[in-house]
Motif scaffolding. Structure first.
Motif: not given
Length: 373
Positions: A187-190, A252-258, A288-294, A357-367
């Motif tokens: 995550x950090x490098x990507x 690649x994911x972060x680059x598209x969002x950026x 603004x990238x934290x949602x997809x990253x999480x 992990x999936x539930x936490x990820x969904x919650x963090x994405x919305x938050x």
């Protein structure tokens, strides 16, 4: 009017993180999953120190014992364990009986019996504190007593007689450590690489993405073998390096969002105010990238755990006596017909952790989604 404005309480705004935490706490599924993950982490880290058995200890008399809340040996197992121990003495059993937690056995032989033969009972996993109660004058008959050693195997034992509870907790420690180490590195490098490429654009973006394409072409297994050659079977170094490969998808994911974020009005306004690219990346693009990253992080951890199981199967990952959830599930799948508990317990821990992990990820994405604030 001036007096009222002066005495009115100041309105304190909330930061992005404060607002995200407040919204996350309102999500019951995410908070329950978060608490569950914390609980799993605590029992995986500290649990092996408090369980009665070491994860490497082998109990030869308790191979593939099913889970039980009562102590072993069971009443019908005492005679079998006693017969096996006496057989090693090369003597015959004349009589035996049990009084509470004590077993008394009389043995006979055609030759004088050595007193040191009591060690055969002490070596058994079912008995302890063996003593000679009586011995005939000619030494051909000896009466011994031993305490029945009670052992608890709440999750049962595996194919070699090791406690599955202690091994499951130790496996959780290894699997979570591997998943978090590789996940954080990726995550950090990507994020840094992808955000820099997407926000810079132009030739810089082209060159950085071509580097990613070249790294994609490298055979992953060959890369892992080279790591084992250079670093040995140190799984920490190996999976740190694995995380350094898995960042390619994240980049690649972060680059598209950026690329999408750099066209937004607030980014153009920041550029007009004279804020440098580094400040825009830190204050506008990355938050603004934290949602997809999480979300990707929650998927990356189970991916690394499964990858670790595959590498261990090839002999490149976790090796005995160390273990992981993937290794335990692989072993349990081979014994599902005769010893299903070897699969059920580690699979439950792994599957429940992945759901959390999936539930936490969904919650963090919305938050963390600024568009929903």
């Amino acid at each position: 009017m001036t007096d009222i404005a002066a005495t009115a309480p100041a309105i304190v705004g909330r930061s992005l993180w404060g607002d995200a935490w407040a919204r996350l706490k309102a999500n019951r599924a995410a908070m329950f999953s978060l608490y569950y993950l914390v609980l799993i982490g605590i029992i995986s880290v500290f649990g092996p120190w408090f369980v009665p058995h070491q994860y490497t200890t082998i109990y030869a008399d308790y191979v593939r014992m099913p889970p039980s809340l009562s102590a072993y040996p069971k009443p019908d197992m005492i005679e079998t364990a006693l017969t096996e121990a006496i057989k090693r003495m090369r003597v015959d059993i004349k009589d035996w009986h049990q009084e509470g937690s004590q077993v008394f056995v009389t043995v006979k032989s055609t030759k004088p019996i050595d007193d040191r033969n009591i060690r055969y009972l002490d070596r058994s996993d079912a008995f302890d504190d063996t003593k000679i109660e009586n011995k005939s004058p000619d030494g051909l008959e000896v009466t011994m007593s031993a305490s029945v050693k009670q052992q608890y195997f709440l999750f049962g034992t595996d194919n070699t007689g090791r406690d599955l509870l202690s091994r499951t907790l130790m496996a959780g420690r290894i699997s979570l450590a591997i998943g978090l180490l590789a996940g954080v590195v990726a995550v950090v490098i990507g994020v840094i690489y992808g955000a820099a490429a997407g926000f810079s654009g132009g030739k810089v973006d082209e060159v950085m993405m071509r580097i990613v394409d070249v790294l994609y072409s490298l055979p992953f297994i060959f890369f892992v073998i080279m790591l084992v050659v250079f670093f040995g079977r140190n799984f920490v170094l190996m999976f740190l390096a694995v995380g350094a490969v898995l960042w390619l998808d994240m980049a690649r994911i972060v680059r598209g969002q950026a690329l999408s974020i750099r066209r937004q009005e607030y980014v153009q306004a920041a550029e007009a105010m004279g804020i440098g690219q580094r400040g825009i990346l830190i204050r506008h693009v990355i938050p603004n990238l934290l949602g997809p990253v999480v979300i990707y992080m929650t998927l990356l951890v189970p991916q690394v755990i499964i990858l670790e199981s595959f590498l261990s199967f090839l002999g490149l990952g976790i090796q005995e006596p160390m273990t992981s959830w993937g290794v335990l599930i692989s072993v349990g799948a081979k014994n599902i017909g005769t010893a299903n508990w070897l699969l059920l317990f580690p699979a439950f821990f792994l599957v429940s952790t992945l759901f959390a992990l999936n539930f936490v990820g969904d919650g963090l994405r919305d938050a963390l989604d600024p568009r929903d604030r």
